[in-house]
Enzyme design. Structure first.
Site, PDB file in Angstrom:
ATOM      1  N   ASP A  57       2.546   2.249  -6.042  1.00 15.71           N
ATOM      2  CA  ASP A  57       3.675   1.370  -6.321  1.00 15.71           C
ATOM      3  C   ASP A  57       3.116   0.019  -6.736  1.00 15.71           C
ATOM      4  OD1 ASP A  57       5.673   3.222  -5.733  1.00 15.71           O
ATOM      5  OD2 ASP A  57       5.760   2.671  -3.622  1.00 15.71           O
ATOM      6  N   ASP A  72       9.921   5.731  -9.931  1.00 14.06           N
ATOM      7  CA  ASP A  72      11.097   5.345  -9.156  1.00 14.06           C
ATOM      8  C   ASP A  72      12.220   4.856 -10.071  1.00 14.06           C
ATOM      9  OD1 ASP A  72       9.639   5.899  -6.837  1.00 14.06           O
ATOM     10  OD2 ASP A  72       8.960   3.829  -6.642  1.00 14.06           O
TER      11      ASP A  72
END
Length: 184
Positions: A138, A160
């Site tokens: 991330d 995402d």
């Protein structure tokens, strides 16, 4: 007649099955593109740009690149440090992708197919990370900082974004789109 309104005839009905429907090739292309773009950006940030060594990089007053190793699921929930936990998360992700793929094989809406392709591609992109690194890469952080207030959104990645965009597309299709149930 619009393409998504055409019934499957006997000749094309042979291709329609539990895992393959009329819009599966389209959604498969979307899924592959979403996963490929996600992985390309992650590989560049990790190995070419070396975000881990550079540390957090402000892009705007509210946005920064910040490498985070997510060993859990969305929002970092249920972090799993050991290999057993990581494999359980991968198994759950695989089950979800199979169920989404079955849904995809039955859809006749291009918006639903696009949305399911984005969700599947995002799930695959994050699964590749989990297999390759044992955690999900991330790197995008939205934040608001003032003299008296500080808010950090969770750190996320392009997979995402694809998943969220797919969910929004499915919600639109269900609540507002042409196939949505209308009040009398």
């Amino acid at each position: 007649m619009v393409a998504e309104d055409r019934p499957i005839n006997a000749a094309s009905g042979a291709r329609a099955s539990l895992l393959w429907g009329p819009l599966t090739p389209f959604a498969l292309a979307v899924a592959v593109a979403a996963a490929a773009i996600d992985q390309a950006v992650k590989l560049w940030l990790l190995f070419e740009f070396d975000l881990g060594a550079r540390g957090p990089l402000p892009l705007a007053p509210f946005l920064m690149l910040n490498l985070t190793r997510n060993t859990g699921i969305s929002y970092g929930l249920f972090p799993q440090e050991g290999p057993l936990g990581q494999w359980v998360l991968l198994a759950l992700k695989a089950i979800a992708v199979v169920l989404l793929w079955i849904w995809l094989s039955r859809t006749t809406s291009r918006l639903a197919a696009l949305s399911l392709g984005l969700i599947i591609g995002g799930a695959v992109g994050n699964a590749i990370d989990r297999i390759a690194y044992g955690w999900v890469v991330d790197f995008v952080l939205f934040h608001i900082n003032t003299a008296s207030f500080s808010f950090n959104w969770y750190v996320f990645n392009l997979a995402d974004v694809a998943i969220v965009a797919g969910v929004i597309g499915l919600l639109f299709e269900t609540l507002i789109g042409a196939g949505a149930a209308k009040a009398p």
